[in-house]
Design a protein around this motif. Structure first.
Motif, PDB file in Angstrom:
ATOM      1  N   ARG A 116     -10.001  -7.547 -12.969  1.00 33.62           N
ATOM      2  CA  ARG A 116     -10.933  -8.777 -13.415  1.00 33.62           C
ATOM      3  C   ARG A 116     -11.612  -9.646 -12.164  1.00 33.62           C
ATOM      4  O   ARG A 116     -11.582 -10.867 -12.505  1.00 33.62           O
ATOM      5  CB  ARG A 116      -9.860 -10.255 -13.747  1.00 33.62           C
ATOM      6  N   LEU A 117     -11.314  -9.705 -10.818  1.00 29.23           N
ATOM      7  CA  LEU A 117     -11.389 -10.388  -9.647  1.00 29.23           C
ATOM      8  C   LEU A 117     -12.558  -9.599  -9.127  1.00 29.23           C
ATOM      9  O   LEU A 117     -12.670  -9.247  -8.913  1.00 29.23           O
ATOM     10  CB  LEU A 117     -10.420 -10.869  -8.802  1.00 29.23           C
ATOM     11  N   GLU A 168     -13.223  -5.841  -5.843  1.00 28.32           N
ATOM     12  CA  GLU A 168     -13.206  -5.966  -6.976  1.00 28.32           C
ATOM     13  C   GLU A 168     -12.234  -5.413  -7.245  1.00 28.32           C
ATOM     14  O   GLU A 168     -11.625  -4.878  -7.112  1.00 28.32           O
ATOM     15  CB  GLU A 168     -15.137  -5.620  -7.433  1.00 28.32           C
ATOM     16  N   VAL A 187     -11.247 -19.444  -8.649  1.00 27.36           N
ATOM     17  CA  VAL A 187      -9.906 -18.989  -8.532  1.00 27.36           C
ATOM     18  C   VAL A 187      -9.065 -19.361  -7.310  1.00 27.36           C
ATOM     19  O   VAL A 187      -7.704 -19.640  -7.987  1.00 27.36           O
ATOM     20  CB  VAL A 187      -9.702 -17.326  -8.639  1.00 27.36           C
ATOM     21  N   ASN A 245     -17.237 -14.625 -14.973  1.00 31.49           N
ATOM     22  CA  ASN A 245     -17.693 -16.007 -15.040  1.00 31.49           C
ATOM     23  C   ASN A 245     -18.223 -16.344 -13.672  1.00 31.49           C
ATOM     24  O   ASN A 245     -18.484 -17.225 -13.965  1.00 31.49           O
ATOM     25  CB  ASN A 245     -17.341 -16.605 -16.592  1.00 31.49           C
ATOM     26  N   THR A 249     -12.696 -14.922  -7.526  1.00 33.61           N
ATOM     27  CA  THR A 249     -13.240 -15.613  -8.606  1.00 33.61           C
ATOM     28  C   THR A 249     -13.277 -14.680  -9.404  1.00 33.61           C
ATOM     29  O   THR A 249     -13.022 -13.045  -9.729  1.00 33.61           O
ATOM     30  CB  THR A 249     -14.811 -15.846  -8.475  1.00 33.61           C
ATOM     31  N   GLU A 250     -13.054 -15.396 -10.629  1.00 34.68           N
ATOM     32  CA  GLU A 250     -13.447 -14.380 -12.228  1.00 34.68           C
ATOM     33  C   GLU A 250     -14.970 -12.762 -11.914  1.00 34.68           C
ATOM     34  O   GLU A 250     -15.697 -13.895 -11.646  1.00 34.68           O
ATOM     35  CB  GLU A 250     -13.544 -15.047 -13.329  1.00 34.68           C
ATOM     36  N   LYS A 251     -14.724 -12.323 -12.357  1.00 36.84           N
ATOM     37  CA  LYS A 251     -15.626 -11.716 -12.610  1.00 36.84           C
ATOM     38  C   LYS A 251     -16.574 -11.497 -13.472  1.00 36.84           C
ATOM     39  O   LYS A 251     -17.626 -11.590 -13.861  1.00 36.84           O
ATOM     40  CB  LYS A 251     -14.872  -9.658 -12.958  1.00 36.84           C
ATOM     41  N   ALA A 258      -6.133 -21.137 -12.685  1.00 30.97           N
ATOM     42  CA  ALA A 258      -6.192 -20.307 -12.033  1.00 30.97           C
ATOM     43  C   ALA A 258      -4.069 -19.822 -12.077  1.00 30.97           C
ATOM     44  O   ALA A 258      -3.809 -18.332 -11.800  1.00 30.97           O
ATOM     45  CB  ALA A 258      -6.627 -20.136 -10.558  1.00 30.97           C
ATOM     46  N   SER A 283     -16.436 -18.047 -12.107  1.00 30.37           N
ATOM     47  CA  SER A 283     -15.005 -19.556 -11.423  1.00 30.37           C
ATOM     48  C   SER A 283     -14.065 -19.246 -10.761  1.00 30.37           C
ATOM     49  O   SER A 283     -13.575 -17.705 -10.327  1.00 30.37           O
ATOM     50  CB  SER A 283     -14.241 -19.343 -13.346  1.00 30.37           C
ATOM     51  N   GLU A 298      -2.865  -9.395  -8.863  1.00 30.08           N
ATOM     52  CA  GLU A 298      -3.863  -8.678  -8.520  1.00 30.08           C
ATOM     53  C   GLU A 298      -4.549  -9.253  -7.219  1.00 30.08           C
ATOM     54  O   GLU A 298      -4.814  -8.225  -6.453  1.00 30.08           O
ATOM     55  CB  GLU A 298      -4.545  -8.871 -10.626  1.00 30.08           C
ATOM     56  N   TYR A 315      -2.756 -13.788 -11.615  1.00 30.65           N
ATOM     57  CA  TYR A 315      -4.587 -13.487 -10.455  1.00 30.65           C
ATOM     58  C   TYR A 315      -3.603 -13.327  -9.146  1.00 30.65           C
ATOM     59  O   TYR A 315      -4.726 -12.501  -8.289  1.00 30.65           O
ATOM     60  CB  TYR A 315      -5.119 -14.929 -10.315  1.00 30.65           C
TER      61      TYR A 315
END
Length: 179
Positions: free
Chosen positions: A12-13, A9, A79, A75, A71-73, A109, A77, A117, A114
């Motif tokens: 944001r991801l 984690e 990435v 929602n 994925t985006e934490k 994305a 979505s 990150e 991203y």
């Protein structure tokens, strides 16, 4: 290895090993001609992406590492995918021994930070798992964005080559004590 050790984690991801349910998102990304233009040069078929997904399962099962689905934490979505492989590409014996990092983000994305990150998180994971070990990657000389990202994380061009009849730059991230 417990699943919790395979999940990363960031701010944001969420990065986790792939699941069967990721197929459609992976297919959408790998079949987008604009996204993959510097990698394969052609959109992948459903069969190609299915084989990639199964190969990724195999990497995790046999080697304890592979590509994470990112994925985006906020929602969930999709990435993209970031991770390490050993494909035995035949570029060189030294290359084939080193963990090879790769990154691919869905079009929606890109240019949001991203990739940086996720690559940063993957490299921290790798530095704990393989302390003192170099990692490698191959990048198309035309892929300015990936070259910039690789440079940010100390990937330096080791040599130029040809892979699947296309020019590549073979890059290496040396451990800090070797720089």
């Amino acid at each position: 290895m417990p699943m919790s050790e395979l999940i990363i984690e960031t701010a944001r991801l969420l990065m986790r090993p792939p699941q069967m349910e990721d197929f459609e998102d992976l297919y959408e990304m790998w079949s987008d001609a604009e996204v993959i233009r510097h990698v394969t040069g052609y959109p992948l078929t459903r069969e190609d992406v299915w084989s990639r997904l199964l190969r990724s399962f195999g990497h995790w099962a046999a080697m304890g590492f592979g590509h994470w689905v990112v994925t985006e934490k906020a929602n969930g979505s999709f990435v993209g995918e970031v991770g390490f492989v050993q494909y035995k590409r035949g570029i060189s014996a030294e290359f084939d021994r080193a963990p090879e990092i790769g990154w691919m983000l869905a079009r929606r994305a890109q240019r949001l930070g991203y990739a940086s990150e996720a690559v940063d998180a993957a490299l921290h994971w790798a530095d704990v798992r393989w302390p003192g070990s170099d990692t490698v990657c191959i990048i198309s000389p035309e892929n300015v964005e990936s070259l910039r990202l690789g440079d940010k994380f100390r990937y330096r061009v080791d040599h130029e080559g040809i892979y699947k009849q296309k020019p590549i730059l073979v890059c290496r991230r040396a451990t800090q004590h070797q720089e």
